[in-house]
Scaffold this motif. Structure first.
Motif, PDB file in Angstrom:
ATOM      1  N   VAL A 300       0.850  -1.198   0.000  1.00  0.00           N
ATOM      2  CA  VAL A 300       0.000   0.000   0.000  1.00  0.00           C
ATOM      3  C   VAL A 300       0.886   1.249   0.000  1.00  0.00           C
ATOM      4  N   GLN A 301       1.952   1.216   0.796  1.00  0.00           N
ATOM      5  CA  GLN A 301       2.875   2.349   0.825  1.00  0.00           C
ATOM      6  C   GLN A 301       3.508   2.566  -0.553  1.00  0.00           C
ATOM      7  N   TYR A 302       3.905   1.458  -1.179  1.00  0.00           N
ATOM      8  CA  TYR A 302       4.512   1.533  -2.516  1.00  0.00           C
ATOM      9  C   TYR A 302       3.531   2.169  -3.512  1.00  0.00           C
ATOM     10  N   LEU A 303       2.267   1.729  -3.452  1.00  0.00           N
ATOM     11  CA  LEU A 303       1.267   2.253  -4.389  1.00  0.00           C
ATOM     12  C   LEU A 303       0.950   3.720  -4.092  1.00  0.00           C
ATOM     13  N   ALA A 304       0.949   4.089  -2.802  1.00  0.00           N
ATOM     14  CA  ALA A 304       0.724   5.496  -2.439  1.00  0.00           C
ATOM     15  C   ALA A 304       1.876   6.344  -2.991  1.00  0.00           C
ATOM     16  N   ASP A 305       3.100   5.840  -2.847  1.00  0.00           N
ATOM     17  CA  ASP A 305       4.267   6.558  -3.370  1.00  0.00           C
ATOM     18  C   ASP A 305       4.248   6.625  -4.897  1.00  0.00           C
ATOM     19  N   SER A 306       3.574   5.651  -5.531  1.00  0.00           N
ATOM     20  CA  SER A 306       3.539   5.596  -7.000  1.00  0.00           C
ATOM     21  C   SER A 306       2.423   6.441  -7.594  1.00  0.00           C
ATOM     22  N   SER A 307       1.577   7.021  -6.752  1.00  0.00           N
ATOM     23  CA  SER A 307       0.479   7.837  -7.276  1.00  0.00           C
ATOM     24  C   SER A 307       1.055   8.954  -8.145  1.00  0.00           C
ATOM     25  N   ALA A 308       0.366   9.276  -9.231  1.00  0.00           N
ATOM     26  CA  ALA A 308       0.815  10.378 -10.086  1.00  0.00           C
ATOM     27  C   ALA A 308       0.578  11.713  -9.374  1.00  0.00           C
ATOM     28  N   ARG A 309      -0.109  11.668  -8.255  1.00  0.00           N
ATOM     29  CA  ARG A 309      -0.406  12.845  -7.430  1.00  0.00           C
ATOM     30  C   ARG A 309      -1.169  13.902  -8.208  1.00  0.00           C
ATOM     31  N   GLN A 310      -2.039  13.460  -9.083  1.00  0.00           N
ATOM     32  CA  GLN A 310      -2.859  14.393  -9.860  1.00  0.00           C
ATOM     33  C   GLN A 310      -4.268  14.501  -9.290  1.00  0.00           C
ATOM     34  N   CYS A 311      -4.809  13.373  -8.842  1.00  0.00           N
ATOM     35  CA  CYS A 311      -6.194  13.355  -8.389  1.00  0.00           C
ATOM     36  C   CYS A 311      -6.222  13.313  -6.859  1.00  0.00           C
ATOM     37  N   GLY A 312      -6.955  14.256  -6.257  1.00  0.00           N
ATOM     38  CA  GLY A 312      -7.002  14.378  -4.802  1.00  0.00           C
ATOM     39  C   GLY A 312      -7.318  13.090  -4.062  1.00  0.00           C
ATOM     40  N   GLY A 317      -6.055   9.832  -0.256  1.00  0.00           N
ATOM     41  CA  GLY A 317      -6.637   8.570   0.214  1.00  0.00           C
ATOM     42  C   GLY A 317      -5.594   7.482   0.379  1.00  0.00           C
ATOM     43  N   LEU A 318      -4.750   7.285  -0.636  1.00  0.00           N
ATOM     44  CA  LEU A 318      -3.750   6.206  -0.540  1.00  0.00           C
ATOM     45  C   LEU A 318      -2.746   6.512   0.572  1.00  0.00           C
ATOM     46  N   ASP A 319      -2.411   7.783   0.740  1.00  0.00           N
ATOM     47  CA  ASP A 319      -1.503   8.155   1.829  1.00  0.00           C
ATOM     48  C   ASP A 319      -2.098   7.784   3.182  1.00  0.00           C
ATOM     49  N   GLU A 320      -3.380   8.074   3.355  1.00  0.00           N
ATOM     50  CA  GLU A 320      -4.018   7.756   4.640  1.00  0.00           C
ATOM     51  C   GLU A 320      -4.104   6.255   4.865  1.00  0.00           C
ATOM     52  N   LEU A 321      -4.426   5.534   3.796  1.00  0.00           N
ATOM     53  CA  LEU A 321      -4.502   4.070   3.916  1.00  0.00           C
ATOM     54  C   LEU A 321      -3.131   3.508   4.298  1.00  0.00           C
ATOM     55  N   ALA A 322      -2.087   4.046   3.672  1.00  0.00           N
ATOM     56  CA  ALA A 322      -0.727   3.566   3.955  1.00  0.00           C
ATOM     57  C   ALA A 322      -0.346   3.857   5.402  1.00  0.00           C
ATOM     58  N   GLU A 323      -0.768   5.021   5.890  1.00  0.00           N
ATOM     59  CA  GLU A 323      -0.447   5.407   7.256  1.00  0.00           C
ATOM     60  C   GLU A 323      -1.115   4.460   8.260  1.00  0.00           C
ATOM     61  N   VAL A 324      -2.403   4.200   8.039  1.00  0.00           N
ATOM     62  CA  VAL A 324      -3.119   3.291   8.936  1.00  0.00           C
ATOM     63  C   VAL A 324      -2.501   1.889   8.874  1.00  0.00           C
TER      64      VAL A 324
END
Lengths: 398, 66
Positions: A300-312, A317-324
């Motif tokens: 999940v952390q890897y996928l959050a880091d891989s986000s294109a960071r274009q869509c809020g 969301g992925l950052d929060e999921l990775a944190e939890v």
């Protein structure tokens, strides 16, 4: 007819380049001057679908490009972003001519005038193999459409088809919202076919009259490493994976944006039965000794880091999921965490311009189901007995 | 089949400014991070209001129709 003559044990996407099949050895899958209509008919009859993970019917994509007036572009997508996938690199390095034949057949059938092999910048071995193959063909007088190699950044989303179209049109290699399919209007508004390289290899098998879908290239990751195998559709998954190394408690089918399944639920299934689940042919076996929650948190952390960071919703969301998930994996899980993960997931679902966040949600959701029994061991004053210090491909060990 | 009158968002252009939700709170709510969630049926039922919401976006991330 198979793609590979022998199984390909591979070591981190590097296949010795001297093992590249030369044009002279190429087991003639070349279509000999079939007319475009006949070519389209053969692909249509074969029922060939895409091998990049989406299973879109190839003939339908071609028809769309033809309807849009042809004179377009065919992209052989070899930007294999999944860390647990190596079949595209293997294919490009071992049988580049099969891919180039398929690219030319697709161009011939759809009246396309330009070919592009799209690779990651870091894919030096694949690049060398394809370059050599193109030179060989030119020297031998093979009549091909002009084919260029174009490289994108070594990012997870560089292989996403809307990102490729955007990059080839002069923009950044990031996904974009599209209202019209690329086959109608893609690169510089021209009809653009983006095909996974395995799809094109299978196009060339089909045009030569072989059943193109009789086998399946799989990248299998076990504790002993990664292997690319060409499996028959009626092979049973269990023995295939076991032969490559070790035991498994669960398997992640289809890569990091895929689905966790209990080993006992899939081991007796055939490759054909789980074909859709494997997406681009990715099978990752999780040994019994390893904690699925910890692995999932890393992915999940890897996928959050891989986000294109274009869509809020994807970015936040992925950052929060990775944190939890990181807190849970660290043994500080709260009773409310599963509900919280589900709530964030429901908020993010379907709201990205591409399917990146949805893949992450699918993987996480299936993990919460498959590893549910392991969750209590991650609460305070409890201790997970499985190993947490494991290296997930593409992710630094925790 | 998508509704031809639907209010659609290009999420890559949206920065979560939130003007749309101020203009059309009955069809657009903001999520926990301030990004719009569109009620497609409500938007299809009130096209003029949907157009106003789209016009309010400084990034032109919203549009009415496909």
């Amino acid at each position: 007819m198979s793609i590979f003559t022998t199984p390909v044990p591979i070591d981190s996407r590097r296949v010795a380049v001297d093992s590249t099949e030369s044009l002279a050895d190429h087991r003639g899958a070349r279509p000999v001057a079939i007319d475009p209509t006949e070519l389209l008919a053969r692909i249509s009859e074969s029922g060939l679908r895409g091998y990049g993970g989406a299973f879109f019917p190839v003939a339908r994509k071609w028809q769309t490009a033809i309807d849009a007036g042809g004179r377009g572009i065919v992209v052989a997508n070899g930007a294999e972003s999944e860390p647990a996938s190596a079949k595209d690199a293997s294919l490009l390095q071992l049988r580049p001519h099969l891919v180039l034949d398929g690219l030319n057949a697709a161009a011939q059938a759809t009246g396309s005038v330009q070919g592009i092999v799209w690779l990651h910048r870091g894919a030096a071995h694949s690049r060398v193999a394809v370059e050599r193959a193109i030179v060989e063909r030119r020297a031998a007088g093979v009549v091909d459409i002009p084919v260029r190699i174009v490289e994108g950044p070594d990012r997870y989303l560089s292989g996403e088809s809307s990102a490729i179209v955007r990059a080839l049109s002069g923009g950044p290699a990031l996904p974009q919202s599209r209202s019209v399919p690329a086959a109608t209007s893609g690169v510089d508004d021209r009809p653009t076919l983006v095909h996974n390289v395995e799809t094109l290899a299978r196009v060339s098998l089909a045009t030569a009259g072989h059943d193109p879908s009789r086998t399946r290239l799989l990248t299998v990751t076990t504790t002993s490493g990664q292997s690319v195998i060409e499996a028959q559709l009626d092979d049973t998954l269990g023995p295939l994976v076991s032969a490559l190394g070790g035991d498994a408690q669960a398997v992640l089918m289809g890569g990091y944006g895929g689905t966790w399944r209990r080993w006992d639920d899939v081991a007796t299934r055939t490759v054909g039965e789980v074909e859709k689940l494997t997406s681009a042919g990715i099978v990752i076996a999780l040994p019994r000794s390893t904690c699925g929650i910890a692995v999932t948190a890393q992915i999940v952390q890897y996928l959050a880091d891989s986000s294109a960071r274009q869509c809020g919703p994807c970015l936040f969301g992925l950052d929060e999921l990775a944190e939890v998930m990181s807190r849970v994996a660290g043994g500080r899980a709260r009773r409310t965490d599963v509900t919280r993960l589900q709530r964030i997931s429901a908020t993010v679902s379907g709201r990205g311009a591409c399917h990146h966040p949805d893949g992450a949600l699918r993987m996480l959701g299936s993990a919460l189901d498959v590893f549910a029994a392991d969750l209590p061991a991650h609460r305070r004053r409890s201790r997970c007995a499985r190993r947490h210090d494991i290296a997930v491909p593409g992710v630094e060990a925790a | 089949m998508k509704n031809a009158q639907a209010l659609t968002l290009d999420a890559t252009n949206c920065d979560g400014v939130g003007m749309c939700a101020l203009v059309a709170p009955d069809m657009i709510t903001l999520d926990a991070w301030g990004f719009p969630v569109i009620d497609g049926e409500a938007a299809a039922a009130r096209v003029k209001k949907a157009r106003a919401a789209a016009r309010a976006c400084p990034h032109r991330a919203l549009r009415v129709g496909l």
